[in-house]
Design a protein around this motif. Structure first.
Motif, PDB file in Angstrom:
ATOM      1  N   GLY A 214       0.783  -1.228   0.000  1.00  0.00           N
ATOM      2  CA  GLY A 214       0.000   0.000   0.000  1.00  0.00           C
ATOM      3  C   GLY A 214       0.810   1.270   0.000  1.00  0.00           C
ATOM      4  N   GLU A 215       2.141   1.148  -0.040  1.00  0.00           N
ATOM      5  CA  GLU A 215       2.999   2.329   0.016  1.00  0.00           C
ATOM      6  C   GLU A 215       3.222   2.897  -1.383  1.00  0.00           C
ATOM      7  N   LEU A 216       3.054   4.194  -1.515  1.00  0.00           N
ATOM      8  CA  LEU A 216       3.286   4.839  -2.803  1.00  0.00           C
ATOM      9  C   LEU A 216       4.785   4.984  -3.045  1.00  0.00           C
ATOM     10  N   MET A 217       5.201   4.641  -4.261  1.00  0.00           N
ATOM     11  CA  MET A 217       6.606   4.729  -4.638  1.00  0.00           C
ATOM     12  C   MET A 217       6.783   5.793  -5.711  1.00  0.00           C
ATOM     13  N   VAL A 218       7.931   6.418  -5.695  1.00  0.00           N
ATOM     14  CA  VAL A 218       8.261   7.453  -6.662  1.00  0.00           C
ATOM     15  C   VAL A 218       9.381   6.962  -7.569  1.00  0.00           C
ATOM     16  N   SER A 219       9.182   7.096  -8.870  1.00  0.00           N
ATOM     17  CA  SER A 219      10.255   6.828  -9.830  1.00  0.00           C
ATOM     18  C   SER A 219      10.978   8.147 -10.065  1.00  0.00           C
ATOM     19  N   LEU A 220      12.157   8.255  -9.473  1.00  0.00           N
ATOM     20  CA  LEU A 220      12.912   9.508  -9.470  1.00  0.00           C
ATOM     21  C   LEU A 220      14.103   9.421 -10.418  1.00  0.00           C
ATOM     22  N   TYR A 221      14.186  10.343 -11.369  1.00  0.00           N
ATOM     23  CA  TYR A 221      15.360  10.418 -12.241  1.00  0.00           C
ATOM     24  C   TYR A 221      16.432  11.224 -11.523  1.00  0.00           C
ATOM     25  N   VAL A 222      17.558  10.562 -11.228  1.00  0.00           N
ATOM     26  CA  VAL A 222      18.670  11.199 -10.527  1.00  0.00           C
ATOM     27  C   VAL A 222      19.654  11.710 -11.567  1.00  0.00           C
ATOM     28  N   THR A 223      19.737  13.014 -11.698  1.00  0.00           N
ATOM     29  CA  THR A 223      20.503  13.630 -12.777  1.00  0.00           C
ATOM     30  C   THR A 223      21.979  13.251 -12.734  1.00  0.00           C
ATOM     31  N   SER A 224      22.577  13.250 -11.544  1.00  0.00           N
ATOM     32  CA  SER A 224      24.005  12.975 -11.424  1.00  0.00           C
ATOM     33  C   SER A 224      24.363  11.563 -11.880  1.00  0.00           C
ATOM     34  N   GLN A 225      23.421  10.633 -11.760  1.00  0.00           N
ATOM     35  CA  GLN A 225      23.666   9.240 -12.141  1.00  0.00           C
ATOM     36  C   GLN A 225      23.033   8.864 -13.469  1.00  0.00           C
ATOM     37  N   LYS A 226      22.211   9.762 -13.994  1.00  0.00           N
ATOM     38  CA  LYS A 226      21.522   9.528 -15.265  1.00  0.00           C
ATOM     39  C   LYS A 226      20.756   8.204 -15.240  1.00  0.00           C
ATOM     40  N   LYS A 227      20.050   7.990 -14.143  1.00  0.00           N
ATOM     41  CA  LYS A 227      19.277   6.765 -14.005  1.00  0.00           C
ATOM     42  C   LYS A 227      18.066   7.008 -13.115  1.00  0.00           C
ATOM     43  N   ILE A 228      17.122   6.090 -13.171  1.00  0.00           N
ATOM     44  CA  ILE A 228      15.890   6.194 -12.379  1.00  0.00           C
ATOM     45  C   ILE A 228      16.001   5.310 -11.141  1.00  0.00           C
ATOM     46  N   GLU A 229      15.670   5.890  -9.987  1.00  0.00           N
ATOM     47  CA  GLU A 229      15.622   5.150  -8.727  1.00  0.00           C
ATOM     48  C   GLU A 229      14.170   5.141  -8.240  1.00  0.00           C
ATOM     49  N   LYS A 230      13.751   4.027  -7.682  1.00  0.00           N
ATOM     50  CA  LYS A 230      12.393   3.918  -7.149  1.00  0.00           C
ATOM     51  C   LYS A 230      12.465   3.924  -5.628  1.00  0.00           C
ATOM     52  N   ILE A 231      11.867   4.944  -5.006  1.00  0.00           N
ATOM     53  CA  ILE A 231      11.922   5.082  -3.556  1.00  0.00           C
ATOM     54  C   ILE A 231      10.540   5.428  -3.009  1.00  0.00           C
ATOM     55  N   PRO A 232      10.282   5.129  -1.717  1.00  0.00           N
ATOM     56  CA  PRO A 232       8.990   5.484  -1.113  1.00  0.00           C
ATOM     57  C   PRO A 232       8.751   6.995  -1.155  1.00  0.00           C
ATOM     58  N   LEU A 233       7.517   7.362  -1.362  1.00  0.00           N
ATOM     59  CA  LEU A 233       7.148   8.774  -1.461  1.00  0.00           C
ATOM     60  C   LEU A 233       7.619   9.572  -0.254  1.00  0.00           C
ATOM     61  N   GLU A 234       7.400   9.046   0.956  1.00  0.00           N
ATOM     62  CA  GLU A 234       7.748   9.813   2.154  1.00  0.00           C
ATOM     63  C   GLU A 234       9.261   9.996   2.296  1.00  0.00           C
ATOM     64  N   GLU A 235      10.045   8.997   1.877  1.00  0.00           N
ATOM     65  CA  GLU A 235      11.502   9.159   1.893  1.00  0.00           C
ATOM     66  C   GLU A 235      11.931  10.200   0.876  1.00  0.00           C
ATOM     67  N   TYR A 236      11.270  10.193  -0.276  1.00  0.00           N
ATOM     68  CA  TYR A 236      11.546  11.205  -1.296  1.00  0.00           C
ATOM     69  C   TYR A 236      11.285  12.605  -0.748  1.00  0.00           C
ATOM     70  N   VAL A 237      10.177  12.775  -0.043  1.00  0.00           N
ATOM     71  CA  VAL A 237       9.815  14.093   0.498  1.00  0.00           C
ATOM     72  C   VAL A 237      10.888  14.596   1.464  1.00  0.00           C
ATOM     73  N   LYS A 238      11.458  13.712   2.266  1.00  0.00           N
ATOM     74  CA  LYS A 238      12.523  14.117   3.188  1.00  0.00           C
ATOM     75  C   LYS A 238      13.712  14.696   2.422  1.00  0.00           C
ATOM     76  N   GLY A 239      14.053  14.062   1.319  1.00  0.00           N
ATOM     77  CA  GLY A 239      15.165  14.551   0.506  1.00  0.00           C
ATOM     78  C   GLY A 239      14.881  15.890  -0.136  1.00  0.00           C
ATOM     79  N   VAL A 240      13.615  16.138  -0.472  1.00  0.00           N
ATOM     80  CA  VAL A 240      13.241  17.429  -1.056  1.00  0.00           C
ATOM     81  C   VAL A 240      13.308  18.541  -0.007  1.00  0.00           C
ATOM     82  N   VAL A 241      12.737  18.289   1.153  1.00  0.00           N
ATOM     83  CA  VAL A 241      12.745  19.299   2.218  1.00  0.00           C
ATOM     84  C   VAL A 241      14.189  19.655   2.588  1.00  0.00           C
TER      85      VAL A 241
END
Length: 335
Positions: A45-72
């Motif tokens: 039931g956890e939402l995942m984010v497909s995040l394109y990481v520019t420095s690595q030129k690749k897509i990483e899949k991480i939980p939405l809430e963990e992604y939000v921590k990195g944005v803040v």
């Protein structure tokens, strides 16, 4: 006295040399070197984010809430008040939620296979825990990461809705005391992106900025941008005139020689902090004085912190900067 001196020297050596080395070594175990290294395990039931990481030129899949921590951590000073950090967390989550392809979102237009990217000029900035460690240092890391985690976890799943749909929660660093209407900056009317007052901005180190540019450089940039411009090469500033001011008190349109241009065009050409611009001659230079930093649309981060400092909670802050919205919880999962 000699023993006390030895103990003092040993203590300083331990704190400055031994402890940081030990913590740094521990951090290599605790902190993922690559994004999503420890956060890839998907919970039911956890939402995942497909995040394109520019420095690595690749897509990483991480939980939405963990992604939000990195944005803040990337987008707002970690020393800000808790309620301001919560407001930023909800804005960051909403931005991503609106783009989740798994929910029918638009995804990232630059990287079609990703929901979102970490390029702040296109989506939102985002950093890993290791990058947070480098940014804040060993001793501040645990305090700031704990603080940001609290802001994110305590608002888990909360998003900003306008008439039942997630908004585009634009934000920027510092206003001049008011925010902008969306159409005054990008030409498109958005009902929840209205100009509002934003007191307390004076605390921002970027509230007022001054930049001097040689006259020759000013003229050459104008001519490169508009080859048919007619401008006095010695006193170009004498042929500048503000024609229209936005509701937020910034330049909307202006006369530059024989051209009528947007304030946003002028700002970008000379890499100024905002479109609240005053100018004057200063010897062989033109001195530009700006108030505020950023496009001015949506939530001012320093304004949000000023509101939090005066007792406003994150819902108050978000409803102030985004007109007519509601803050509601979706099943976004949390850690």
């Amino acid at each position: 006295m000699r023993n006390a001196a030895y103990y003092l020297i040993f203590f300083i050596f331990f704190v400055v040399i031994i402890l940081p080395a030990f913590v740094a070594k521990s951090c290599n175990v605790l902190l993922p070197e690559r994004p999503g290294e420890r956060e890839k395990v998907e919970k039911p039931g956890e939402l995942m984010v497909s995040l394109y990481v520019t420095s690595q030129k690749k897509i990483e899949k991480i939980p939405l809430e963990e992604y939000v921590k990195g944005v803040v951590a990337a987008e707002m000073p970690a020393g800000f008040k808790m309620e301001a950090l919560k407001a930023q967390a909800v804005a960051a989550r909403t931005y991503a939620y609106k783009r989740l392809r798994s929910l029918g979102g638009s995804g990232c237009s630059l990287h079609p296979e990703a929901d979102i990217c970490d390029d702040p000029t296109h989506c939102q900035a985002w950093i890993t825990k290791t990058e947070m460690l480098r940014k804040w240092g060993i001793f501040a890391f645990y305090h700031y990461y704990s603080k940001i985690s609290q802001a994110v976890n305590s608002t888990a799943g909360m998003v900003i809705l306008y008439q039942g749909n997630p908004i585009d929660p634009l934000f920027f660093s510092t206003s001049n005391g008011k925010t902008e209407n969306s159409e005054d900056v990008w030409g498109k009317y958005v009902p929840y992106l209205r100009s509002v007052t934003s007191p307390g901005e004076e605390i921002s180190p970027r509230f007022v900025s001054v930049k001097e540019i040689p006259v020759e450089e000013v003229v050459s940039k104008l001519q490169a941008k508009w080859p048919d411009i007619v401008i006095d090469p010695k006193h170009p500033e004498r042929q500048w005139k503000v024609l229209e001011v936005s509701e937020g008190g910034r330049i909307k349109t202006m006369q530059v020689g024989n051209k009528v241009i947007k304030g946003t065009e002028f700002r970008m050409l000379f890499e100024l902090n905002s479109t609240d611009i005053k100018w004057e001659r200063s010897g062989n230079n033109i001195k530009f004085t700006c108030k505020g930093y950023g496009h001015g649309v949506g939530m001012s981060q320093y304004g949000a912190n000023a509101m939090a400092d005066k007792g406003s909670n994150y819902v108050d802050i978000l409803k102030h900067y985004y007109s007519g919205v509601e803050i509601q919880k979706i099943n976004a999962g949390s850690n």
